[in-house]
Design a protein around this motif. Structure first.
Motif, mmCIF file in Angstrom:
data_model
loop_
_atom_site.group_PDB
_atom_site.id
_atom_site.type_symbol
_atom_site.label_atom_id
_atom_site.label_comp_id
_atom_site.label_asym_id
_atom_site.label_seq_id
_atom_site.Cartn_x
_atom_site.Cartn_y
_atom_site.Cartn_z
ATOM 1 N N TRP A 45 0.864 -1.173 0.000
ATOM 2 C CA TRP A 45 0.000 0.000 0.000
ATOM 3 C C TRP A 45 0.905 1.229 0.000
ATOM 4 O O TRP A 45 2.025 1.197 0.526
ATOM 5 N N SER A 46 0.431 2.330 -0.581
ATOM 6 C CA SER A 46 1.246 3.541 -0.636
ATOM 7 C C SER A 46 0.387 4.783 -0.448
ATOM 8 O O SER A 46 -0.811 4.788 -0.780
ATOM 9 N N VAL A 47 1.018 5.825 0.109
ATOM 10 C CA VAL A 47 0.379 7.126 0.303
ATOM 11 C C VAL A 47 1.424 8.186 -0.028
ATOM 12 O O VAL A 47 2.581 8.077 0.375
ATOM 13 N N SER A 48 1.006 9.234 -0.751
ATOM 14 C CA SER A 48 1.913 10.321 -1.119
ATOM 15 C C SER A 48 1.404 11.634 -0.559
ATOM 16 O O SER A 48 0.196 11.810 -0.342
ATOM 17 N N GLY A 49 2.322 12.576 -0.342
ATOM 18 C CA GLY A 49 1.925 13.902 0.127
ATOM 19 C C GLY A 49 2.842 14.415 1.206
ATOM 20 O O GLY A 49 3.464 13.632 1.946
ATOM 21 N N ASP A 50 2.941 15.707 1.311
ATOM 22 C CA ASP A 50 3.803 16.342 2.303
ATOM 23 C C ASP A 50 3.075 16.376 3.646
ATOM 24 O O ASP A 50 2.610 17.431 4.109
ATOM 25 N N VAL A 51 2.961 15.200 4.259
ATOM 26 C CA VAL A 51 2.265 15.046 5.544
ATOM 27 C C VAL A 51 3.168 14.236 6.473
ATOM 28 O O VAL A 51 4.217 13.730 6.070
ATOM 29 N N SER A 52 2.750 14.104 7.718
ATOM 30 C CA SER A 52 3.566 13.391 8.698
ATOM 31 C C SER A 52 3.568 11.892 8.425
ATOM 32 O O SER A 52 2.657 11.349 7.796
ATOM 33 N N ILE A 53 4.605 11.225 8.925
ATOM 34 C CA ILE A 53 4.695 9.772 8.765
ATOM 35 C C ILE A 53 3.535 9.079 9.460
ATOM 36 O O ILE A 53 2.949 8.128 8.917
#
Length: 348
Positions: A312-320
């Motif tokens: 699974w993957s998630v992208s974006g300038d967000v926290s771990i």
């Protein structure tokens, strides 16, 4: 009646200790009576007939409880009390020994509460009998057994109430954190980053991965900094982002060097291809990772080296922790749940 109550209050402040007594050869013609003193430091100086008691302030203070024992002529019912020649007031005599008073009145706050607000009817002997009866009841084995049982009940109730304050969801979360350990051997977390990202963002990610302290969590760069022909910029980049003190220069103390975060950081374009990463930052969680026999050192981005069950993957300038939480809404991993809670609440 008032004197008995006053003695109760004084005895609750400490044990009754007798002060100096008159010579024994006069005791057949006298009675001994308790005398309340202004402070804990007064002792008997002398008795002056017919009814004067002279006190003095002792130095050092004997620290008795403010009640002394005085022998006075039989028949004297009222005493004039003097301290260093000055009349303090009068007190009635009581045909009671200090030992008797100590036994009756040196009780704890439980006794004080029982007697508080109640009128002591009749003579002092009646009050003493009531106090003795109460003392015997408190000291009895049956009462002590009931007291111990009640204490246990209250403790159990208080503890259970504390547990009830925790929601079922919170209890389950705590249980998961106790059970969950590091990622299993067949699990991976890849955090794909770039040297072009803001250094503050990279530093935040690196600190979070360092807190997790799991060898199966890795930061991944697509290629060498400045191109494949230059290795030094990449080394300098690694040193700068992994250093805990950005101002530290390893040349200042070559033997000691600079303290760095313990984070896995690799350059592997094949991982970018395998997980189809097109932007950074991107976090990938994979499980069912199994290396092919004889391919322990090759890139995990090659299918012939490593087989993968799910990812699974998630992208974006967000926290771990946010990315892990998003992934775990589908992956349902206890380890990821523990990592999210730990990162948010500073458990590591």
């Amino acid at each position: 009646m008032a004197a008995a109550k006053a003695l109760i209050a004084l005895s609750l402040m400490g044990l009754l200790v007798p002060a100096a007594l008159h010579a024994a050869d006069t005791r057949q013609e006298t009675i001994r009576t308790p005398l309340m003193t202004p402070t804990q430091c007064e002792v008997l100086e002398r008795f002056e007939a017919p009814n004067r008691v002279h006190l003095r302030t002792a130095d050092p203070c004997p620290q008795h409880s403010g009640v002394i024992e005085v022998y006075v002529p039989r028949g004297v019912t009222q005493l004039e009390v003097f301290l260093q020649g000055r009349l303090l007031g009068t007190q009635r005599t009581q045909s009671l020994g200090v030992a008797d008073i100590n036994r009756v009145f040196a009780q704890n706050h439980e006794l004080e509460k029982k007697l508080e607000g109640q009128e002591l009817i009749g003579h002092n002997e009646q009050a003493i009998k009531r106090a003795r009866d109460l003392s015997d009841l408190v000291d009895s084995s049956s009462y002590q057994a009931r007291l111990a049982a009640e204490r246990s009940r209250i403790e159990e109730q208080l503890f259970s109430e504390q547990v009830k304050l925790l929601s079922q969801e919170r209890l389950e979360e705590m249980a998961r954190q106790l059970k969950a350990g590091p990622l299993a051997q067949d699990e991976r977390i890849y955090l794909f980053v770039s040297s072009s990202m803001p250094k503050k963002t990279l530093s935040t990610y690196i600190q979070a991965v360092d807190k997790v302290g799991d060898a199966n969590v890795t930061l991944v760069l697509r290629g060498l900094v400045g191109g494949a022909q230059q290795i030094l910029p990449t080394i300098e980049f690694f040193n700068s982002v992994l250093a805990k003190d950005p101002d530290c220069d390893p040349l200042d103390d070559p033997a000691r060097g600079c303290e760095s975060y313990q984070v896995g950081l690799v350059v592997d374009p094949l991982l970018y291809q395998r997980y189809e990463v097109s932007q950074v930052p991107t976090l990938v969680y994979a499980r069912g990772v199994k290396r092919t026999a004889g391919e322990e050192d090759g890139s995990e981005g090659l299918c012939e080296n490593v087989a993968i069950g799910q990812s699974w993957s998630v992208s974006g300038d967000v926290s771990i922790e946010y990315m892990l939480e998003r992934i775990n809404s589908e992956a349902q991993s206890e380890t990821l749940s523990a990592y999210v809670a730990a990162l948010r609440k500073g458990f590591f």
